[in-house]
Design a protein around this motif. Structure first.
Motif, PDB file in Angstrom:
ATOM      1  N   GLU A 265       4.801   4.792  -7.521  1.00  0.00           N
ATOM      2  CA  GLU A 265       5.781   5.849  -7.123  1.00  0.00           C
ATOM      3  C   GLU A 265       5.373   7.086  -7.132  1.00  0.00           C
ATOM      4  O   GLU A 265       5.884   8.100  -6.189  1.00  0.00           O
ATOM      5  CB  GLU A 265       6.816   5.556  -8.235  1.00  0.00           C
ATOM      6  CG  GLU A 265       7.612   4.451  -8.545  1.00  0.00           C
ATOM      7  CD  GLU A 265       8.180   3.728  -7.257  1.00  0.00           C
ATOM      8  OE1 GLU A 265       8.909   4.655  -6.570  1.00  0.00           O
ATOM      9  OE2 GLU A 265       8.600   2.685  -7.185  1.00  0.00           O
ATOM     10  N   LEU A 266       4.351   7.676  -7.849  1.00  0.00           N
ATOM     11  CA  LEU A 266       3.699   8.860  -7.883  1.00  0.00           C
ATOM     12  C   LEU A 266       3.183   9.149  -6.558  1.00  0.00           C
ATOM     13  O   LEU A 266       3.438  10.403  -5.691  1.00  0.00           O
ATOM     14  CB  LEU A 266       2.676   9.240  -8.867  1.00  0.00           C
ATOM     15  CG  LEU A 266       2.079  10.453  -8.742  1.00  0.00           C
ATOM     16  CD1 LEU A 266       2.994  11.595  -9.004  1.00  0.00           C
ATOM     17  CD2 LEU A 266       0.959  10.317  -9.772  1.00  0.00           C
TER      18      LEU A 266
ATOM     19  N   GLN B 272      -3.948  12.682  -0.775  1.00  0.00           N
ATOM     20  CA  GLN B 272      -5.159  12.825  -0.020  1.00  0.00           C
ATOM     21  C   GLN B 272      -5.950  11.396  -0.239  1.00  0.00           C
ATOM     22  O   GLN B 272      -6.181  10.650  -1.297  1.00  0.00           O
ATOM     23  CB  GLN B 272      -6.563  13.760  -0.510  1.00  0.00           C
ATOM     24  CG  GLN B 272      -6.058  15.310  -0.490  1.00  0.00           C
ATOM     25  CD  GLN B 272      -5.748  15.467   1.045  1.00  0.00           C
ATOM     26  OE1 GLN B 272      -6.588  15.131   1.987  1.00  0.00           O
ATOM     27  NE2 GLN B 272      -4.753  16.312   1.607  1.00  0.00           N
ATOM     28  N   VAL B 273      -6.063  10.734   0.845  1.00  0.00           N
ATOM     29  CA  VAL B 273      -6.770   9.494   0.938  1.00  0.00           C
ATOM     30  C   VAL B 273      -8.229   9.450   0.665  1.00  0.00           C
ATOM     31  O   VAL B 273      -9.059  10.482   1.336  1.00  0.00           O
ATOM     32  CB  VAL B 273      -6.705   8.865   2.355  1.00  0.00           C
ATOM     33  CG1 VAL B 273      -7.108   7.142   2.164  1.00  0.00           C
ATOM     34  CG2 VAL B 273      -5.186   8.578   2.636  1.00  0.00           C
ATOM     35  N   GLU B 274      -8.919   8.823  -0.166  1.00  0.00           N
ATOM     36  CA  GLU B 274     -10.121   8.850  -0.429  1.00  0.00           C
ATOM     37  C   GLU B 274     -11.117   8.088   0.761  1.00  0.00           C
ATOM     38  O   GLU B 274     -11.058   7.122   1.188  1.00  0.00           O
ATOM     39  CB  GLU B 274     -10.367   7.975  -1.732  1.00  0.00           C
ATOM     40  CG  GLU B 274     -12.074   8.113  -2.332  1.00  0.00           C
ATOM     41  CD  GLU B 274     -12.296   7.276  -3.168  1.00  0.00           C
ATOM     42  OE1 GLU B 274     -13.511   7.236  -3.738  1.00  0.00           O
ATOM     43  OE2 GLU B 274     -11.442   6.830  -4.058  1.00  0.00           O
ATOM     44  N   LYS B 275     -11.995   8.978   1.257  1.00  0.00           N
ATOM     45  CA  LYS B 275     -12.770   8.636   2.470  1.00  0.00           C
ATOM     46  C   LYS B 275     -14.248   9.060   2.132  1.00  0.00           C
ATOM     47  O   LYS B 275     -14.643  10.121   1.687  1.00  0.00           O
ATOM     48  CB  LYS B 275     -12.165   9.652   3.378  1.00  0.00           C
ATOM     49  CG  LYS B 275     -13.067   9.885   4.774  1.00  0.00           C
ATOM     50  CD  LYS B 275     -12.391  10.936   5.577  1.00  0.00           C
ATOM     51  CE  LYS B 275     -13.324  11.149   6.708  1.00  0.00           C
ATOM     52  NZ  LYS B 275     -12.616  12.119   7.758  1.00  0.00           N
TER      53      LYS B 275
ATOM     54  N   GLY C 239       3.000  11.519  -1.101  1.00  0.00           N
ATOM     55  CA  GLY C 239       3.056  11.713   0.240  1.00  0.00           C
ATOM     56  C   GLY C 239       4.136  12.314   1.075  1.00  0.00           C
ATOM     57  O   GLY C 239       3.805  12.932   2.184  1.00  0.00           O
ATOM     58  N   GLU C 240       5.300  12.204   0.421  1.00  0.00           N
ATOM     59  CA  GLU C 240       6.415  12.794   1.022  1.00  0.00           C
ATOM     60  C   GLU C 240       6.320  14.380   0.968  1.00  0.00           C
ATOM     61  O   GLU C 240       6.803  14.957   1.942  1.00  0.00           O
ATOM     62  CB  GLU C 240       7.790  12.650   0.226  1.00  0.00           C
ATOM     63  CG  GLU C 240       8.155  11.241   0.552  1.00  0.00           C
ATOM     64  CD  GLU C 240       9.411  10.782  -0.432  1.00  0.00           C
ATOM     65  OE1 GLU C 240       9.687  11.483  -1.307  1.00  0.00           O
ATOM     66  OE2 GLU C 240       9.810   9.617  -0.443  1.00  0.00           O
TER      67      GLU C 240
ATOM     68  N   CYS D   3       0.819  -1.139  -0.062  1.00  0.00           N
ATOM     69  CA  CYS D   3       0.226  -0.042   0.304  1.00  0.00           C
ATOM     70  C   CYS D   3       0.814   1.199   0.009  1.00  0.00           C
ATOM     71  O   CYS D   3       1.948   1.402   0.935  1.00  0.00           O
ATOM     72  CB  CYS D   3      -0.817  -0.066   1.155  1.00  0.00           C
ATOM     73  SG  CYS D   3      -2.025   1.349   1.375  1.00  0.00           S
ATOM     74  N   SER D   4       0.667   2.100  -0.900  1.00  0.00           N
ATOM     75  CA  SER D   4       1.463   3.230  -1.096  1.00  0.00           C
ATOM     76  C   SER D   4       1.024   4.517  -0.063  1.00  0.00           C
ATOM     77  O   SER D   4       1.757   5.485   0.113  1.00  0.00           O
ATOM     78  CB  SER D   4       1.429   3.965  -2.472  1.00  0.00           C
ATOM     79  OG  SER D   4      -0.051   4.128  -2.840  1.00  0.00           O
TER      80      SER D   4
END
Length: 244
Positions: free
Chosen positions: A224-225, A236-239, A230-231, A192-193
Motif C-alpha cells: 500500500e505504501l 524509485q525502482v531498484e536498478k 507511485g501515485e 507487483c506494486s
C-alpha cells in the motif's frame, strides 16, 4: 562472439523476420541483441523499428515497402562481417511482489499442485533471477525465462476474463507481470506494486529485452505504501547495472 545459422524471410510488405535456432538460450538472445545494436549503426533508427524476442529479430520499415531480395543479401553480409557487435547495456531490476492471498488468487492451488508449501513457493520464486526474453501480448508484458523446473505449471485450463493490473503469474517455464487489467490464463501468485507500463512517459516501459528481473516479497502494508509513493511520483525502482 558467437555466431549462429540465421534465416531471413519477409514478414508482410514492411517487415523482415530474422530467425535464430529455435531454442531459448541466453547466448542466442545476447547475439540477437548485439546484432540489433550493430544494425542500428548500419541502417539507422529513423526509418526502422527493431523488435528482438527469444530467437528472432523483426525489422519494420516505416513508410516504404521493402525490397526483400536486396535487404536479405545486405543483412546476411552484415551478420557475416568479422566485427564485434557492441554489447547492449543491461540492467537488473528488483521488483517488489506482495504474495497476500487476496492478490495471489492461485497461490494455494499452485502450491498444492506442485506439492510444496506456500512459503517454499515464494522462496523459490524470489530466489531466482529471470531474463526478459520478450515484451508483448500487452504493452509492457515481460516474458521472463529461467523459472526453476520445480515451479513449472501449465496455464489455466480456462482463462479468466479479467486479471488485475500488476498480477504476477506462472505459465510453463515462465513468469510474468500483467501491466494492465486484461484477460489471461496464467496462474496468479501475487501482485507487483510497481507500474510496469506508463503510456504518458517518454519511455513507457522502463525494462528492455535482455534485462534481468529479480522479485522480492513485501507485506501488504509495504504494498500500500508503494502504491501511494507511485501515485505521487517518488517511488524509485531498484536498478543495478548487469555486466554478465
Amino acid at each position: 562472439m558467437n555466431t549462429f545459422p540465421i534465416s531471413i524471410r519477409p514478414f508482410g510488405l514492411h517487415a523482415i523476420l530474422i530467425e535464430w535456432p529455435n531454442m531459448v538460450e541466453s547466448a542466442i538472445l545476447d547475439d540477437i541483441l548485439q546484432f540489433t545494436e550493430y544494425l542500428k549503426t548500419k541502417m539507422g533508427q529513423q526509418q526502422w523499428e527493431f523488435v528482438p524476442a527469444y530467437n528472432s529479430l523483426t525489422l519494420i520499415k516505416r513508410g516504404d515497402t521493402i525490397d526483400f531480395d536486396k535487404y536479405t543479401i545486405e543483412l546476411q553480409e552484415i551478420y557475416r562481417e568479422k566485427k564485434t557487435f557492441p554489447k547492449k547495456e543491461k540492467f537488473l531490476w528488483r521488483l517488489p511482489v506482495c504474495y497476500d492471498p487476496e492478490f495471489g488468487i492461485d497461490l494455494a492451488e499452485v502450491a498444492d499442485r506442485l506439492q510444496i508449501k506456500v512459503p517454499e513457493l515464494i522462496a523459490m520464486h524470489t530466489g531466482n533471477t529471470y531474463i526478459v526474453y520478450g515484451i508483448g501480448f500487452l504493452p509492457g508484458f515481460m516474458y521472463l525465462g529461467g523459472l526453476t523446473a520445480a515451479l513449472e505449471i501449465p496455464r489455466r485450463a480456462t482463462p479468466r476474463l479479467k486479471v488485475a493490473k500488476g498480477s504476477v503469474g506462472l505459465a510453463g517455464r515462465q513468469t510474468g507481470i500483467y501491466p494492465q487489467e486484461s484477460p489471461g490464463g496464467w496462474n496468479i501468485i501475487g501482485n507487483c506494486s510497481v507500474p510496469i507500463f506508463d503510456a504518458t512517459k517518454d519511455r513507457p516501459c522502463f525494462v528492455s529485452v535482455g534485462d534481468r528481473i529479480q522479485f522480492y516479497a513485501i507485506s501488504r502494508a509495504e504494498y500500500e505504501l508503494h502504491k501511494i509513493e507511485g501515485e505521487v511520483g517518488i517511488y524509485q525502482v531498484e536498478k543495478i547495472k548487469w555486466d554478465a
